[in-house]
Each structure stands twice: as structure tokens, then as C-alpha cells.
Design a protein around this motif. Sequence first.
Motif, short mmCIF file in Angstrom:
data_model
loop_
_atom_site.label_atom_id
_atom_site.label_comp_id
_atom_site.label_asym_id
_atom_site.label_seq_id
_atom_site.Cartn_x
_atom_site.Cartn_y
_atom_site.Cartn_z
N GLY A 54 50.78 -47.55 -63.81
CA GLY A 54 50.11 -47.06 -65.01
C GLY A 54 48.68 -47.54 -65.18
N ILE A 55 48.20 -48.40 -64.28
CA ILE A 55 46.86 -48.96 -64.45
C ILE A 55 45.87 -48.30 -63.50
CG2 ILE A 55 47.85 -51.16 -65.18
CD1 ILE A 55 46.95 -52.31 -62.45
N THR A 56 44.60 -48.55 -63.76
CA THR A 56 43.52 -48.11 -62.87
C THR A 56 42.93 -49.35 -62.20
OG1 THR A 56 42.97 -46.21 -64.25
CG2 THR A 56 41.26 -46.98 -62.74
N VAL A 57 42.70 -49.27 -60.89
CA VAL A 57 42.07 -50.37 -60.16
C VAL A 57 40.95 -49.79 -59.31
CG1 VAL A 57 42.35 -52.28 -58.54
CG2 VAL A 57 44.24 -51.65 -60.06
N SER A 58 39.73 -50.20 -59.60
CA SER A 58 38.56 -49.79 -58.82
C SER A 58 38.05 -50.97 -58.03
CB SER A 58 37.45 -49.26 -59.74
OG SER A 58 37.88 -48.12 -60.45
N VAL A 59 37.61 -50.75 -56.82
CA VAL A 59 37.11 -51.84 -55.98
C VAL A 59 35.73 -51.48 -55.43
CG1 VAL A 59 39.43 -52.62 -55.36
CG2 VAL A 59 38.25 -50.98 -53.88
N ARG A 60 34.93 -52.53 -55.22
CA ARG A 60 33.60 -52.37 -54.63
C ARG A 60 33.29 -53.58 -53.75
NH1 ARG A 60 33.85 -48.22 -57.10
NH2 ARG A 60 32.18 -47.00 -58.08
N ALA A 61 32.73 -53.32 -52.59
CA ALA A 61 32.19 -54.41 -51.79
C ALA A 61 30.93 -54.92 -52.47
CB ALA A 61 31.87 -53.92 -50.38
N LEU A 62 30.84 -56.24 -52.64
CA LEU A 62 29.67 -56.80 -53.33
C LEU A 62 29.41 -58.22 -52.85
CD1 LEU A 62 27.48 -56.64 -55.55
CD2 LEU A 62 29.18 -57.58 -57.14
N ASP A 63 28.20 -58.43 -52.37
CA ASP A 63 27.68 -59.77 -52.14
C ASP A 63 26.87 -60.12 -53.38
OD1 ASP A 63 26.29 -62.05 -51.47
OD2 ASP A 63 25.69 -61.36 -49.48
N VAL A 64 27.34 -61.09 -54.15
CA VAL A 64 26.69 -61.38 -55.43
C VAL A 64 25.27 -61.94 -55.27
CG1 VAL A 64 28.82 -61.66 -56.75
CG2 VAL A 64 27.82 -63.65 -55.56
N ASN A 65 24.91 -62.32 -54.04
CA ASN A 65 23.53 -62.75 -53.80
C ASN A 65 22.57 -61.59 -53.60
OD1 ASN A 65 23.65 -65.75 -53.79
ND2 ASN A 65 25.15 -65.41 -52.17
N ASP A 66 23.10 -60.38 -53.54
CA ASP A 66 22.28 -59.17 -53.54
C ASP A 66 22.12 -58.75 -55.00
OD1 ASP A 66 21.15 -56.66 -53.36
OD2 ASP A 66 22.53 -55.94 -51.79
N HIS A 67 21.12 -59.31 -55.65
CA HIS A 67 21.02 -59.18 -57.11
C HIS A 67 20.86 -57.74 -57.60
CE1 HIS A 67 19.47 -63.54 -56.58
NE2 HIS A 67 20.78 -63.49 -56.59
N PRO A 68 19.99 -56.91 -57.00
CA PRO A 68 19.94 -55.52 -57.45
C PRO A 68 21.30 -54.83 -57.34
CG PRO A 68 18.03 -56.03 -56.09
CD PRO A 68 18.97 -57.19 -55.97
N ARG A 69 22.03 -55.16 -56.29
CA ARG A 69 23.35 -54.55 -56.10
C ARG A 69 24.33 -55.00 -57.17
NH1 ARG A 69 25.62 -50.00 -54.59
NH2 ARG A 69 27.69 -50.29 -53.68
N VAL A 70 24.19 -56.22 -57.66
CA VAL A 70 25.04 -56.69 -58.75
C VAL A 70 24.90 -55.78 -59.96
CG1 VAL A 70 25.38 -58.55 -60.43
CG2 VAL A 70 25.11 -59.10 -58.01
N PHE A 71 23.65 -55.50 -60.34
CA PHE A 71 23.42 -54.66 -61.51
C PHE A 71 23.94 -53.24 -61.28
CE2 PHE A 71 20.59 -58.15 -62.29
CZ PHE A 71 20.52 -58.25 -63.67
#
Length: 250
Positions: A54-71
Motif C-alpha cells: 500500500g505504500i509508495t517507494v521512490s529511489v534515486r542515486a545520489l552522492d550528497v557531495n554533489d550539491h547541485p544534485r542534492v537540490f
Amino acid sequence: MVTRRNILITGASSGLGEGMARQFAARGRNLALCARRLDRLTALRDELLAAHPGITVSVRALDVNDHPRVFETVKALDEELGGLDRVIVNAGLGKGQPIGTGRFDANLQTANTNFTAALAQCEAAMELFRARDAGHLVVISSMSAMRGLPRNLTTYAASKAGVAALAEGIRADVLRKPITVTTIYPGYIATEMTGRAGRTPLLAPAEKAIPLLVRAIEREPAEAKVPAWPWVPLGFLLRHLPLGVVAKMG
């Protein structure tokens, strides 16, 4: 108490992040999960959807040191889930070497990941929460933040103290708004990061500690030490021990 339906967790492919994802999924929450290892996130998503259809789960690859990508990622997941109402800033590193021993590279990586990247995540989350005047920001610090620690823990402890101060500053800034900011100080919990600390009697099994972590987050306090025993009294001791005693730690 407000029920937060749509929760983003960074560093969700292992350790505390992965454990929290399982706990929140069991509570029927929709999840946005980020980490560098997309294969592990995808496997986790499939597991959670099979167990909790019953839930929704979305995933994304993310390197948190890539700051523009974080936003970009936080904004995209906010739109995909129809509005994030809790963001858990969890991604972090535990490596480090004594200062002045030629491993500035390792210490810089830990400082960047644990503080500067956390700042980017907090900025991205708070932009959303300020715009809608609601939300819950959770910052995962560490009991190591209680004091400056020696040897391999020096940069790690400093970075976790920094992120705790960052969270407190944000909390002060939105004190009279319907936006909540929680700082969590985990004690020694058995994860991939703490695997080499297995000899300490204070190491709590993840299957016992992570449910306590999630319960603390759900209460939305300003701060929480988890597990409360023995870390609440130990936290007080850490703050007040002579530096000579602290120097023997780590």
C-alpha cells in the motif's frame, strides 16, 4: 501529534538509513530513498513494496557531495511523492586519521560529507518547508559530538558536533513556526560503519536500536540520545570528563 506520510532518507542503502526505511515502511509511510548505490536501493524498494504493497517507494542515486544534485533530487522527490513532510539527513562517513599524520584527504572527505553535504541537504529540505510553512527536519548526529575526541575520531566528532550546531541554529530560526527540527545522537549501533567497534560492550544490535531511533524521530523532540540507556547518562559524563580521560578514548 502530526503523522508524517512522505519521508525522505539519505544514506538509505545500508546501516541506519536502511533500517529506518524498513521501520517507516512497516508504519505505512511513503518513502523517498537516496544513496550512491542504486542497486541496493532498488533491491530495498522491491523488498518494501512486496512487504507493504500500500505504500509508495521512490529511489534515486545520489552522492550528497554533489550539491547541485542534492537540490535537484530533493525537489524531484518532493514532486513525485506529492510533498515531503519529513527529511532525514542521515548520509555520512566514519573514516578519519589523527590530525597531522598525512591523511588530510580522508579527514577532508569525512568533513565534507558529514557537514558540508549535510548543510546542502538541510538547505534543500528547508526551502520546501519554509515555502509551505510545515515539515520535520531530522539531522543524524552522533554521541561522538559530545566532545572533541582523539586519534581517528577527531574529524568525525568535530563534523558531528558541527551538524548538531547547524540543526540547533535552524531550530532557533524557525522556533515560532510550524516547522520542527530534531537532532538525533545515536550511540554505538551495529552497522557497516561501526563494524570494527564490535569489541565494545556498549554496541547495541541494530534490530533493537533502530526501532528506538524511529520512535524517537516520531516523537519529534528537539534532541534525543538513542538508545536512551546508557547514552543519556554517558552523554552527561562525556560533557564533563577531564580531557585526560577523554584522551584515552577512541
